[in-house]
Design a protein around this motif. Sequence first.
Motif, PDB file in Angstrom:
ATOM      1  N   MET A   1       0.817  -1.204   0.000  1.00  0.00           N
ATOM      2  CA  MET A   1       0.000   0.000   0.000  1.00  0.00           C
ATOM      3  C   MET A   1       0.856   1.261   0.000  1.00  0.00           C
ATOM      4  N   GLU A   2       1.934   1.202   0.726  1.00  0.00           N
ATOM      5  CA  GLU A   2       2.803   2.374   0.784  1.00  0.00           C
ATOM      6  C   GLU A   2       3.397   2.675  -0.588  1.00  0.00           C
ATOM      7  N   ALA A   3       3.726   1.629  -1.343  1.00  0.00           N
ATOM      8  CA  ALA A   3       4.266   1.828  -2.687  1.00  0.00           C
ATOM      9  C   ALA A   3       3.228   2.485  -3.600  1.00  0.00           C
ATOM     10  N   ILE A   4       1.975   2.082  -3.462  1.00  0.00           N
ATOM     11  CA  ILE A   4       0.904   2.689  -4.268  1.00  0.00           C
ATOM     12  C   ILE A   4       0.761   4.158  -3.898  1.00  0.00           C
ATOM     13  N   SER A   5       0.730   4.436  -2.614  1.00  0.00           N
ATOM     14  CA  SER A   5       0.603   5.815  -2.142  1.00  0.00           C
ATOM     15  C   SER A   5       1.756   6.670  -2.655  1.00  0.00           C
ATOM     16  N   ASN A   6       2.973   6.120  -2.557  1.00  0.00           N
ATOM     17  CA  ASN A   6       4.148   6.869  -3.028  1.00  0.00           C
ATOM     18  C   ASN A   6       4.089   7.118  -4.530  1.00  0.00           C
ATOM     19  N   GLU A   7       3.612   6.161  -5.289  1.00  0.00           N
ATOM     20  CA  GLU A   7       3.520   6.332  -6.747  1.00  0.00           C
ATOM     21  C   GLU A   7       2.489   7.396  -7.116  1.00  0.00           C
ATOM     22  N   ILE A   8       1.358   7.386  -6.432  1.00  0.00           N
ATOM     23  CA  ILE A   8       0.342   8.409  -6.690  1.00  0.00           C
ATOM     24  C   ILE A   8       0.905   9.786  -6.370  1.00  0.00           C
ATOM     25  N   CYS A   9       1.586   9.897  -5.244  1.00  0.00           N
ATOM     26  CA  CYS A   9       2.207  11.177  -4.865  1.00  0.00           C
ATOM     27  C   CYS A   9       3.243  11.608  -5.900  1.00  0.00           C
ATOM     28  N   GLN A  10       4.024  10.666  -6.390  1.00  0.00           N
ATOM     29  CA  GLN A  10       5.050  10.995  -7.377  1.00  0.00           C
ATOM     30  C   GLN A  10       4.436  11.493  -8.682  1.00  0.00           C
ATOM     31  N   GLN A  11       3.338  10.892  -9.091  1.00  0.00           N
ATOM     32  CA  GLN A  11       2.675  11.333 -10.324  1.00  0.00           C
ATOM     33  C   GLN A  11       2.158  12.760 -10.185  1.00  0.00           C
ATOM     34  N   VAL A  12       1.604  13.087  -9.026  1.00  0.00           N
ATOM     35  CA  VAL A  12       1.133  14.454  -8.785  1.00  0.00           C
ATOM     36  C   VAL A  12       2.324  15.410  -8.779  1.00  0.00           C
ATOM     37  N   ARG A  13       3.369  15.008  -8.105  1.00  0.00           N
ATOM     38  CA  ARG A  13       4.586  15.830  -8.030  1.00  0.00           C
ATOM     39  C   ARG A  13       5.176  16.066  -9.421  1.00  0.00           C
ATOM     40  N   ASN A  14       5.146  15.067 -10.284  1.00  0.00           N
ATOM     41  CA  ASN A  14       5.673  15.216 -11.644  1.00  0.00           C
ATOM     42  C   ASN A  14       4.880  16.257 -12.431  1.00  0.00           C
ATOM     43  N   LYS A  15       3.597  16.351 -12.161  1.00  0.00           N
ATOM     44  CA  LYS A  15       2.729  17.293 -12.883  1.00  0.00           C
ATOM     45  C   LYS A  15       2.872  18.723 -12.352  1.00  0.00           C
ATOM     46  N   ILE A  16       3.161  18.852 -11.057  1.00  0.00           N
ATOM     47  CA  ILE A  16       3.185  20.171 -10.427  1.00  0.00           C
ATOM     48  C   ILE A  16       4.573  20.432  -9.865  1.00  0.00           C
ATOM     49  N   ASP A  17       5.318  21.226 -10.586  1.00  0.00           N
ATOM     50  CA  ASP A  17       6.678  21.576 -10.187  1.00  0.00           C
ATOM     51  C   ASP A  17       6.669  22.998  -9.634  1.00  0.00           C
ATOM     52  N   ILE A  18       6.975  23.128  -8.361  1.00  0.00           N
ATOM     53  CA  ILE A  18       6.925  24.447  -7.716  1.00  0.00           C
ATOM     54  C   ILE A  18       7.911  25.427  -8.359  1.00  0.00           C
ATOM     55  N   LYS A  19       8.950  24.919  -8.955  1.00  0.00           N
ATOM     56  CA  LYS A  19       9.952  25.797  -9.575  1.00  0.00           C
ATOM     57  C   LYS A  19       9.421  26.457 -10.846  1.00  0.00           C
ATOM     58  N   THR A  20       8.430  25.826 -11.496  1.00  0.00           N
ATOM     59  CA  THR A  20       7.938  26.370 -12.763  1.00  0.00           C
ATOM     60  C   THR A  20       6.477  26.794 -12.746  1.00  0.00           C
ATOM     61  N   ILE A  21       5.719  26.388 -11.745  1.00  0.00           N
ATOM     62  CA  ILE A  21       4.271  26.627 -11.758  1.00  0.00           C
ATOM     63  C   ILE A  21       3.923  28.116 -11.761  1.00  0.00           C
ATOM     64  N   PHE A  22       4.813  28.963 -11.234  1.00  0.00           N
ATOM     65  CA  PHE A  22       4.530  30.392 -11.140  1.00  0.00           C
ATOM     66  C   PHE A  22       5.167  31.224 -12.252  1.00  0.00           C
ATOM     67  N   LYS A  23       5.862  30.581 -13.165  1.00  0.00           N
ATOM     68  CA  LYS A  23       6.515  31.345 -14.234  1.00  0.00           C
ATOM     69  C   LYS A  23       5.478  32.045 -15.094  1.00  0.00           C
ATOM     70  N   LYS A  24       5.862  33.208 -15.605  1.00  0.00           N
ATOM     71  CA  LYS A  24       4.926  34.013 -16.402  1.00  0.00           C
ATOM     72  C   LYS A  24       4.452  33.285 -17.654  1.00  0.00           C
ATOM     73  N   SER A  25       5.267  32.355 -18.158  1.00  0.00           N
ATOM     74  CA  SER A  25       4.873  31.637 -19.362  1.00  0.00           C
ATOM     75  C   SER A  25       3.770  30.612 -19.077  1.00  0.00           C
ATOM     76  N   VAL A  26       3.597  30.257 -17.802  1.00  0.00           N
ATOM     77  CA  VAL A  26       2.545  29.312 -17.432  1.00  0.00           C
ATOM     78  C   VAL A  26       1.235  30.087 -17.276  1.00  0.00           C
ATOM     79  N   ASP A  27       0.215  29.612 -17.933  1.00  0.00           N
ATOM     80  CA  ASP A  27      -1.107  30.221 -17.836  1.00  0.00           C
ATOM     81  C   ASP A  27      -1.632  30.012 -16.413  1.00  0.00           C
ATOM     82  N   PRO A  28      -1.935  31.095 -15.683  1.00  0.00           N
ATOM     83  CA  PRO A  28      -2.402  30.950 -14.297  1.00  0.00           C
ATOM     84  C   PRO A  28      -3.637  30.058 -14.174  1.00  0.00           C
ATOM     85  N   ALA A  29      -4.555  30.162 -15.103  1.00  0.00           N
ATOM     86  CA  ALA A  29      -5.753  29.326 -15.044  1.00  0.00           C
ATOM     87  C   ALA A  29      -5.384  27.846 -15.207  1.00  0.00           C
ATOM     88  N   GLN A  30      -4.425  27.566 -16.076  1.00  0.00           N
ATOM     89  CA  GLN A  30      -3.980  26.179 -16.265  1.00  0.00           C
ATOM     90  C   GLN A  30      -3.233  25.683 -15.033  1.00  0.00           C
TER      91      GLN A  30
END
Length: 184
Positions: A1-30
């Motif tokens: 179960m822990e492996a499943i939880s970690n994989e789900i967390c990793q997939q979310v983390r891969n989609k949302i990168d704090i280093k790039t999420i606020f860049k001006k080129s990123v659409d705020p609505a997106q």
Amino acid sequence: MEAISNEICQQVRNKIDIKTIFKKSVDPAQAIADIESGIQVLDRWQQEFYRTRQEIENEPSLSRWEFTDLNKFFEKPKHMVLVLKDLRTTCKISQEFYAILSEELAAVTGSRVGIDNVRDKVSDHVQKLASFHSDVFLPENRDDWQVSFNNFNAGVDSSEEETIALINATFDDNLNSAAGAFDL
């Protein structure tokens, strides 16, 4: 179960990168939509776990589905949801500030320098979050993240007060005469 939880967390983390999420080129609505998707995935994982567990427990022919430490399975997803909500708040606040501190406001107030200064301060507050020194999604960094986010909120409050003062000063100065009021 822990492996499943970690994989789900990793997939979310891969989609949302704090280093790039606020860049001006990123659409705020997106960015907001991506963050909300991450929150939904993590919440849904917990809901489905408990729903499936309940189904198994309700089935008399199956043995009880017991895990010794559910808190361990869900510590990271729960922490990530809290951080994602903070990131969503940050995106919404910056989006609102940039909409208010527009070219139109600069033209109406005649205070381009003041507007640009406040915009730069808001950008600096956001950039401080984006450059968080550790992995924001690890629960052991919770306290440091909370300090950074609280500092962001304090900075935003200060920028909001500055914006209000700038607008009020502009209107006070320009409304002292009929010609100034007409120009506005």
